[in-house]
Design a protein around this motif. Structure first.
Motif, mmCIF file in Angstrom:
data_model
loop_
_atom_site.group_PDB
_atom_site.id
_atom_site.type_symbol
_atom_site.label_atom_id
_atom_site.label_comp_id
_atom_site.label_asym_id
_atom_site.label_seq_id
_atom_site.Cartn_x
_atom_site.Cartn_y
_atom_site.Cartn_z
ATOM 1 N N PHE A 244 0.854 -1.205 0.000
ATOM 2 C CA PHE A 244 0.000 0.000 0.000
ATOM 3 C C PHE A 244 0.879 1.240 0.000
ATOM 4 C CE2 PHE A 244 -2.695 3.193 2.234
ATOM 5 C CZ PHE A 244 -3.723 3.242 1.303
ATOM 6 N N GLU A 245 0.566 2.197 -0.880
ATOM 7 C CA GLU A 245 1.375 3.402 -1.008
ATOM 8 C C GLU A 245 0.535 4.651 -0.761
ATOM 9 O OE1 GLU A 245 3.669 3.476 -4.625
ATOM 10 O OE2 GLU A 245 4.218 1.358 -4.427
ATOM 11 N N GLY A 246 -0.336 4.589 0.219
ATOM 12 C CA GLY A 246 -1.114 5.758 0.602
ATOM 13 C C GLY A 246 -2.182 6.148 -0.400
ATOM 14 N N GLY A 247 -2.614 5.236 -1.198
ATOM 15 C CA GLY A 247 -3.648 5.535 -2.192
ATOM 16 C C GLY A 247 -3.082 5.700 -3.587
#
Length: 143
Positions: A50-53
């Motif tokens: 996951f990359e913050g969205g």
């Protein structure tokens, strides 16, 4: 020795770090989590990748390649191992019994790697063009 007397080796286990137990401990107040944000909250974290969205790296890159699930049924054998086997007639069953190919193998092919001096008759086994020439030159046959 009894099951209830078994203990781990001396020094192999150590107590977990107790965080958030006052200023003097060095890990009080925020307990090493910094200030605010998702990582500081209890139960607040994200899934792997996951990359913050932002669109994650594994989804930004193109999909490449393919590995057939049928490959496990294919096996290959070299001329050297065929010579070491020292049999006049060779088929898939004899190779399986000798442990040269896996028990799951259905298709076996001889590849040209090494030398073959003795005549060998292959039944139910394929061969590359170079391997076939080497087998026939030694006086054998591929059927």
């Amino acid at each position: 020795m009894e099951l209830n007397s078994i203990k781990p080796a001396e020094g192999s286990k150590h107590a977990p770090r107790r965080v958030g137990r006052g200023i003097g401990s060095g890990l009080g107040k925020t307990a090493g989590r910094g200030h605010k944000g998702q990582k500081s909250r209890s139960g607040g974290y994200h899934k792997v990748g996951f990359e913050g969205g932002q669109m994650p790296l594994q989804r930004r890159l193109p999909k490449r390649g393919f590995k057939s699930h049928l490959l496990k049924y294919n096996a290959e054998i070299t001329l050297t191992t065929l010579a070491r086997l020292d049999l006049a007639e060779v088929d898939v069953l004899t190779l399986k019994q000798a442990g040269l190919v896996s028990q799951m193998a259905k298709v076996v092919k001889v590849i040209k790697s090494g030398e073959l001096a003795k005549a060998v008759k292959l039944t139910g086994i394929g061969a590359t063009a170079g391997a076939k020439a080497a087998i026939e030159a030694a006086g054998g046959s591929v059927a």
